[in-house]
Design a protein around this motif. Structure first.
Motif, PDB file in Angstrom:
ATOM      1  N   HIS A  96       0.948  -1.317  -0.089  1.00 34.48           N
ATOM      2  CA  HIS A  96       0.062  -0.080   0.115  1.00 34.48           C
ATOM      3  C   HIS A  96       1.069   1.255   0.020  1.00 34.48           C
ATOM      4  O   HIS A  96       2.035   1.276   0.662  1.00 34.48           O
ATOM      5  N   THR A  97       0.615   2.394  -0.735  1.00 34.21           N
ATOM      6  CA  THR A  97       1.232   3.363  -0.921  1.00 34.21           C
ATOM      7  C   THR A  97       0.134   4.763  -0.638  1.00 34.21           C
ATOM      8  O   THR A  97      -0.904   4.772  -1.017  1.00 34.21           O
ATOM      9  N   ILE A  98       0.944   5.510   0.351  1.00 38.44           N
ATOM     10  CA  ILE A  98       0.120   7.029   0.435  1.00 38.44           C
ATOM     11  C   ILE A  98       1.067   7.989   0.215  1.00 38.44           C
ATOM     12  O   ILE A  98       2.312   7.849   0.490  1.00 38.44           O
ATOM     13  N   ASN A  99       0.752   9.095   0.048  1.00 37.89           N
ATOM     14  CA  ASN A  99       1.340  10.283  -0.054  1.00 37.89           C
ATOM     15  C   ASN A  99       0.998  11.156   1.242  1.00 37.89           C
ATOM     16  O   ASN A  99       0.005  11.534   1.308  1.00 37.89           O
ATOM     17  N   ILE A 100       2.229  11.733   1.722  1.00 36.06           N
ATOM     18  CA  ILE A 100       1.727  12.540   3.065  1.00 36.06           C
ATOM     19  C   ILE A 100       2.333  13.806   2.817  1.00 36.06           C
ATOM     20  O   ILE A 100       3.457  13.981   2.349  1.00 36.06           O
ATOM     21  N   LYS A 101       1.794  14.901   3.094  1.00 36.42           N
ATOM     22  CA  LYS A 101       2.063  16.157   2.721  1.00 36.42           C
ATOM     23  C   LYS A 101       2.922  16.720   3.855  1.00 36.42           C
ATOM     24  O   LYS A 101       2.390  17.477   4.943  1.00 36.42           O
ATOM     25  N   ALA A 102       4.035  16.327   4.135  1.00 41.45           N
ATOM     26  CA  ALA A 102       5.337  16.734   4.988  1.00 41.45           C
ATOM     27  C   ALA A 102       6.285  16.200   4.410  1.00 41.45           C
ATOM     28  O   ALA A 102       6.739  15.352   3.738  1.00 41.45           O
ATOM     29  N   PRO A 103       7.638  17.023   4.848  1.00 37.61           N
ATOM     30  CA  PRO A 103       8.914  16.403   4.205  1.00 37.61           C
ATOM     31  C   PRO A 103       9.289  15.256   5.106  1.00 37.61           C
ATOM     32  O   PRO A 103       8.723  14.666   5.954  1.00 37.61           O
ATOM     33  N   ARG A 104      10.197  14.473   4.212  1.00 39.01           N
ATOM     34  CA  ARG A 104      10.519  13.112   4.405  1.00 39.01           C
ATOM     35  C   ARG A 104      10.984  13.203   6.073  1.00 39.01           C
ATOM     36  O   ARG A 104      10.764  12.147   6.708  1.00 39.01           O
ATOM     37  N   GLU A 105      11.807  13.887   6.370  1.00 33.69           N
ATOM     38  CA  GLU A 105      12.433  14.211   7.713  1.00 33.69           C
ATOM     39  C   GLU A 105      11.575  13.890   8.756  1.00 33.69           C
ATOM     40  O   GLU A 105      11.455  13.226   9.810  1.00 33.69           O
ATOM     41  N   LYS A 106      10.325  14.949   8.779  1.00 32.86           N
ATOM     42  CA  LYS A 106       9.340  14.931   9.815  1.00 32.86           C
ATOM     43  C   LYS A 106       8.727  13.492   9.711  1.00 32.86           C
ATOM     44  O   LYS A 106       8.355  12.981  10.897  1.00 32.86           O
ATOM     45  N   VAL A 107       8.341  13.107   8.531  1.00 33.91           N
ATOM     46  CA  VAL A 107       7.628  11.727   8.532  1.00 33.91           C
ATOM     47  C   VAL A 107       8.341  10.574   9.332  1.00 33.91           C
ATOM     48  O   VAL A 107       7.864   9.817   9.932  1.00 33.91           O
ATOM     49  N   ILE A 108       9.678  10.566   9.221  1.00 37.87           N
ATOM     50  CA  ILE A 108      10.631   9.725   9.477  1.00 37.87           C
ATOM     51  C   ILE A 108      10.807   9.717  11.037  1.00 37.87           C
ATOM     52  O   ILE A 108      10.660   8.555  11.804  1.00 37.87           O
ATOM     53  N   ASP A 109      10.826  11.054  11.568  1.00 39.28           N
ATOM     54  CA  ASP A 109      11.078  11.077  12.844  1.00 39.28           C
ATOM     55  C   ASP A 109       9.688  10.673  13.551  1.00 39.28           C
ATOM     56  O   ASP A 109       9.587  10.158  14.757  1.00 39.28           O
ATOM     57  N   ILE A 110       8.750  10.922  12.919  1.00 39.88           N
ATOM     58  CA  ILE A 110       7.337  10.464  13.815  1.00 39.88           C
ATOM     59  C   ILE A 110       7.242   8.929  13.734  1.00 39.88           C
ATOM     60  O   ILE A 110       6.756   8.209  14.704  1.00 39.88           O
TER      61      ILE A 110
ATOM     62  N   THR B  69       6.410  16.944   0.309  1.00 38.31           N
ATOM     63  CA  THR B  69       5.392  15.496   0.151  1.00 38.31           C
ATOM     64  C   THR B  69       6.310  14.257   0.069  1.00 38.31           C
ATOM     65  O   THR B  69       7.500  14.447  -0.688  1.00 38.31           O
ATOM     66  N   THR B  70       6.057  13.290   0.890  1.00 37.10           N
ATOM     67  CA  THR B  70       6.455  12.073   0.759  1.00 37.10           C
ATOM     68  C   THR B  70       5.748  11.040   0.643  1.00 37.10           C
ATOM     69  O   THR B  70       4.597  10.854   0.995  1.00 37.10           O
ATOM     70  N   SER B  71       6.190  10.088  -0.287  1.00 41.35           N
ATOM     71  CA  SER B  71       5.481   8.840  -0.510  1.00 41.35           C
ATOM     72  C   SER B  71       6.111   7.874   0.621  1.00 41.35           C
ATOM     73  O   SER B  71       7.182   7.544   0.671  1.00 41.35           O
ATOM     74  N   TYR B  72       5.031   7.190   1.045  1.00 38.41           N
ATOM     75  CA  TYR B  72       5.282   6.112   2.236  1.00 38.41           C
ATOM     76  C   TYR B  72       4.836   4.611   1.250  1.00 38.41           C
ATOM     77  O   TYR B  72       3.514   4.787   1.224  1.00 38.41           O
ATOM     78  N   THR B  73       5.630   3.978   1.322  1.00 40.20           N
ATOM     79  CA  THR B  73       5.079   2.255   0.885  1.00 40.20           C
ATOM     80  C   THR B  73       5.308   1.371   1.869  1.00 40.20           C
ATOM     81  O   THR B  73       6.515   1.330   2.299  1.00 40.20           O
TER      82      THR B  73
END
Length: 142
Positions: A5-19, A96-100
């Motif tokens: 499953h893939t979603i796009n998150i409206k946030a920089p990759r660094e922030k996504v990974i930190d969370i 924007t970060t793509s999360y798969t």
């Protein structure tokens, strides 16, 4: 059983990974999450093991790959199932970060869980999609 499953998150990759890496935040996007306790090794490093406790189940997590910010792979063991989760975070643009997430169930223990996996595989996929969407909402609001 495999699915992704893939979603796009409206946030920089660094922030996504930190969370993503912060167990204190899991309670906000994973229903029933209680705790994540390191039982072996260094947090998030290859070979590290943790006990993840939810209201209705416990999982043993073993980090197999951690090449973040690009990818993370974990082994998740429960008395009824064993699966791997391979995650990729790709930059679409600065905001924007793509999360798969690629899930591969390798073992089902017990008649009921085998029946569910064979007859209703969408149940497993829907749970992953739900948590990923809740993660997206949490990241975008914080």
């Amino acid at each position: 059983m495999k699915f992704s499953h893939t979603i796009n998150i409206k946030a920089p990759r660094e922030k996504v990974i930190d969370i993503f890496l912060d167990p204190e935040k899991q309670q906000f996007f994973q229903d029933g999450f209680i705790s994540k306790t390191l039982t072996y090794g260094t947090p998030n490093q290859i070979g590290a093991q943790s006990l993840i406790v939810y209201k209705t189940l416990e999982l043993k997590e073993t980090v197999l790959i951690n090449r973040l910010p690009e990818e993370f792979k974990g082994l998740y063991e429960h008395k009824s199932t064993t699966n791997t989760m391979h995650i990729n975070f790709s930059i679409i643009d600065n905001y924007t970060t793509s999360y798969t997430s690629q899930i591969h169930y390798t073992k089902f223990n017990g008649f009921i869980i085998k029946l569910l996996a064979k007859c209703f595989p969408f149940i497993f996929k829907k749970q992953v999609e739900k948590w990923m969407n809740q993660f997206k909402i949490y990241v975008e609001k914080n």
